[in-house]
Design an enzyme around this catalytic site. Structure first.
Site, PDB file in Angstrom:
ATOM      1  N   GLU A 317       3.143 -19.083   0.691  1.00 58.04           N
ATOM      2  CA  GLU A 317       2.939 -19.719   1.993  1.00 58.04           C
ATOM      3  C   GLU A 317       2.807 -21.228   1.841  1.00 58.04           C
ATOM      4  O   GLU A 317       3.330 -21.988   2.660  1.00 58.04           O
ATOM      5  CB  GLU A 317       1.700 -19.147   2.679  1.00 58.04           C
ATOM      6  CG  GLU A 317       1.527 -19.669   4.093  1.00 58.04           C
ATOM      7  CD  GLU A 317       0.404 -19.003   4.867  1.00 58.04           C
ATOM      8  OE1 GLU A 317       0.323 -19.232   6.096  1.00 58.04           O
ATOM      9  OE2 GLU A 317      -0.397 -18.258   4.253  1.00 58.04           O
ATOM     10  N   HIS A 343      -9.134  -9.375   5.449  1.00 60.63           N
ATOM     11  CA  HIS A 343      -7.813  -9.100   6.015  1.00 60.63           C
ATOM     12  C   HIS A 343      -7.927  -7.894   6.937  1.00 60.63           C
ATOM     13  O   HIS A 343      -8.167  -6.778   6.488  1.00 60.63           O
ATOM     14  CB  HIS A 343      -6.812  -8.839   4.892  1.00 60.63           C
ATOM     15  CG  HIS A 343      -5.383  -8.923   5.341  1.00 60.63           C
ATOM     16  ND1 HIS A 343      -4.990  -8.805   6.654  1.00 60.63           N
ATOM     17  CD2 HIS A 343      -4.231  -9.118   4.626  1.00 60.63           C
ATOM     18  CE1 HIS A 343      -3.689  -8.914   6.742  1.00 60.63           C
ATOM     19  NE2 HIS A 343      -3.202  -9.117   5.538  1.00 60.63           N
ATOM     20  N   PHE A 402       3.523  -6.708   4.988  1.00 60.52           N
ATOM     21  CA  PHE A 402       4.268  -5.797   4.126  1.00 60.52           C
ATOM     22  C   PHE A 402       5.550  -5.368   4.858  1.00 60.52           C
ATOM     23  O   PHE A 402       5.542  -5.135   6.064  1.00 60.52           O
ATOM     24  CB  PHE A 402       3.431  -4.554   3.825  1.00 60.52           C
ATOM     25  CG  PHE A 402       2.367  -4.732   2.770  1.00 60.52           C
ATOM     26  CD1 PHE A 402       2.132  -5.960   2.177  1.00 60.52           C
ATOM     27  CD2 PHE A 402       1.585  -3.659   2.363  1.00 60.52           C
ATOM     28  CE1 PHE A 402       1.153  -6.115   1.204  1.00 60.52           C
ATOM     29  CE2 PHE A 402       0.594  -3.797   1.395  1.00 60.52           C
ATOM     30  CZ  PHE A 402       0.385  -5.030   0.820  1.00 60.52           C
TER      31      PHE A 402
END
Length: 417
Positions: A317, A343, A402
Site C-alpha cells: 500500500e 481488522h 482477499f
C-alpha cells in the site's frame, strides 16, 4: 442514466466497534489512541496459536431490537441494525415521511452469518440434522443483513449485499453512491458488518498466515507500517452511513456531514491472499476514484489507509501511494484505524469511512498507534501515536480484500455551492 451532476451527501453515521459502541465513543477512543485488542474472552482460545482479538465489549442487541427479533438473526445482522439505528438518528430521518420505494439498503460482509453456521454445524454433528435451527438458512447468508434491514424498516428500494472480503464496506458505500447518482434511489443506507470472530473464523484466518501471534502483548499487536508487524488482529463490528441526494437532504432540513465525490473498484487478478507486488491494482483504484471525483492527487489532504499490520499489505500500500502521489506522498498524512480496532474484515471499510468523515467534521486526524520501529519500505507520514489537528478538505479511504478486491472512496468536506 447516471447524472454526474447529482451530489450525494452523508447525513448520518453509526458505529459498533471494539473501542466504542457508537460514533462518539469510537471517535474519542481513536483520538486517545486506545487499542481494542485483548485476550479472547468469548470462547476458549487456549488451543489456538492465536489467542487475541478485538472483540466487542458489552454489546446488548436488546438495546436496538426486541429479544425475539435478536434471536432470529445472526450477530452480524444485530450489529448492522444497531449501527443503522444510530445513523438514522443522527440523520434525523423519519422513515414514516419518505417514499419507501425511494430508499434502499446496501450492506456488505466478508463472511456473513458465520456464528450461526458454526453453531448449526456443531449441533448437526452432536445432535443430528433435525436439531439444526430452522432459521439457519436465513441467518447465515451475507445478503440477509440488507434483507432484514429492509424488512424491519419497510424499505423497498434497491436491496442487496456485497461480499468482497475486506473491501465489502467500501464497495457497499461506493455502489450506494452510484445508485443515487443514476437515479435508482434518493436515499441509501449503506455499510458493512462482521461477526466472524469465533472458533471457526479464528482458525480459518490464522491458517492463512495473516494473524498476529503477539499473544503476550495484545494491545501492541496491531502495528501497521511498523517494522515489527507480524499480522493483523481479528475483530468484529459494523458501520453504517445514510447517503442522500443533496437536494432532498436540504429540502428536509438535514445537515450534511460530508460529501462523497469519488469511488472506484479494481482487481489485482493475482493471488487469493497476497496483493500484486507492485501495488498497481491498489494504485489504479485510487487514481480512478480521484479522476471520477474531478480531483488530482495534490487535492488530497489525508489518506485513511487499509493498513492491516501485515508485512505484505503495508509495504505494498505504501508503494501504491507513492505511485499515485509521487514525491508528494511524503507530505500527505496517512493513518490506519486498524491499529486500534483491529481488522474487522468486511466491516472495516464502513467503520473507516466513519473515521474519515469524522476527520472532515472535526479537523482531527487519528494516529496510527504502536508505530515504534521504522521500516525502510514504509517511510511515509503515518501520524505515529499522537493525533494531529489539520485542515482536511479531501480524504481518500482505501480498502483491499482477499481475492484481489480493491476499492477506494473519496470524501469531501461539505460546502454549499
Amino acid at each position: 442514466m447516471q447524472n454526474q451532476n447529482v451530489r450525494v451527501v452523508v447525513t448520518g453515521m453509526g458505529a459498533i466497534t471494539p473501542i466504542g459502541l457508537d460514533v462518539a465513543s469510537f471517535w474519542e477512543s481513536c483520538l486517545a489512541g486506545r487499542s481494542g485488542a485483548d485476550r479472547i474472552k468469548g470462547f476458549d482460545a487456549s488451543p489456538y496459536a492465536v489467542q487475541i482479538g478485538c472483540e466487542l465489549k458489552d454489546f446488548d442487541p436488546t438495546r436496538y431490537m426486541d429479544r425475539k427479533d435478536a434471536r432470529r438473526v445472526d450477530p452480524c445482522t444485530q450489529y448492522a441494525i444497531a449501527a443503522t439505528r444510530e445513523a438514522l438518528g443522527q440523520a434525523r430521518l423519519s422513515l414514516d415521511g419518505v417514499d419507501p420505494d425511494e430508499v434502499g439498503v446496501l450492506f456488505g460482509s466478508g463472511v456473513g452469518g458465520l456464528d450461526s453456521l458454526w453453531e448449526a454445524a456443531s449441533t448437526l454433528l452432536e445432535r443430528g440434522p433435525m436439531r439444526v435451527n430452522p432459521l439457519l438458512a436465513t441467518m447465515m447468508g451475507a445478503d440477509m443483513i440488507a434483507g432484514n434491514l429492509s424488512i424491519m424498516l419497510g424499505l423497498r428500494g434497491p436491496n442487496f449485499g456485497i461480499v468482497s472480503a475486506c473491501a465489502a464496506g467500501n464497495h457497499s458505500i461506493g455502489e450506494a453512491f452510484e445508485i443515487i447518482r443514476r437515479g435508482d434511489a434518493t436515499v441509501m443506507i449503506a455499510g458493512s458488518s462482521e461477526a466472524a470472530l469465533n472458533r471457526l473464523g479464528l482458525a480459518g484466518f490464522h491458517r492463512t498466515g495473516a494473524l498476529s501471534t503477539r499473544n503476550d502483548d495484545p494491545q501492541r499487536a496491531s502495528r501497521p507500517f511498523d517494522a515489527q508487524r507480524d499480522g493483523f488482529v481479528f475483530g468484529a463490528g459494523a458501520g453504517a452511513l445514510i447517503l442522500e441526494r443533496l437536494d432532498y437532504a436540504l429540502a428536509r432540513g438535514a445537515r450534511p456531514l460530508a460529501e462523497i465525490v469519488g469511488y472506484a473498484a479494481t482487481a489485482d487478478a493475482f493471488h487469493v491472499t497476497a496483493p500484486r507486488e507492485d501495488g498497481s491494482g491498489m494504485a489504479r483504484a485510487m487514481v480512478l476514484a480521484l479522476k471520477k471525483a474531478g480531483l488530482r492527487p495534490e487535492d488530497v489532504d489525508y489518506i485513511n489507509a487499509h493498513g492491516t499490520s501485515t508485512p505484505l499489505n503495508d509495504k505494498t500500500e505504501t508503494l501504491a501511494i507513492k505511485t499515485v502521489f509521487g514525491e508528494r506522498a511524503y507530505d500527505v498524512p496517512v493513518s490506519s484505524t486498524k491499529s486500534m480496532i483491529g481488522h474487522l474484515i468486511g466491516a472495516a471499510g464502513a467503520v473507516e469511512a466513519v473515521a474519515s468523515i469524522q476527520t472532515l467534521v472535526t479537523g482531527m486526524i487519528h494516529p496510527t498507534i504502536n508505530y515504534e520501529f521504522p521500516d525502510p519500505e514504509c517511510d511515509l507520514d503515518y501520524v505515529p501515536n499522537t493525533p494531529r489537528r489539520a485542515d482536511v478538505k479531501v480524504v481518500l479511504s482505501n480498502s483491499f480484500g482477499f481475492g484481489g478486491h480493491n476499492a477506494a472512496l473519496v470524501f469531501k468536506k461539505y460546502e454549499e455551492s
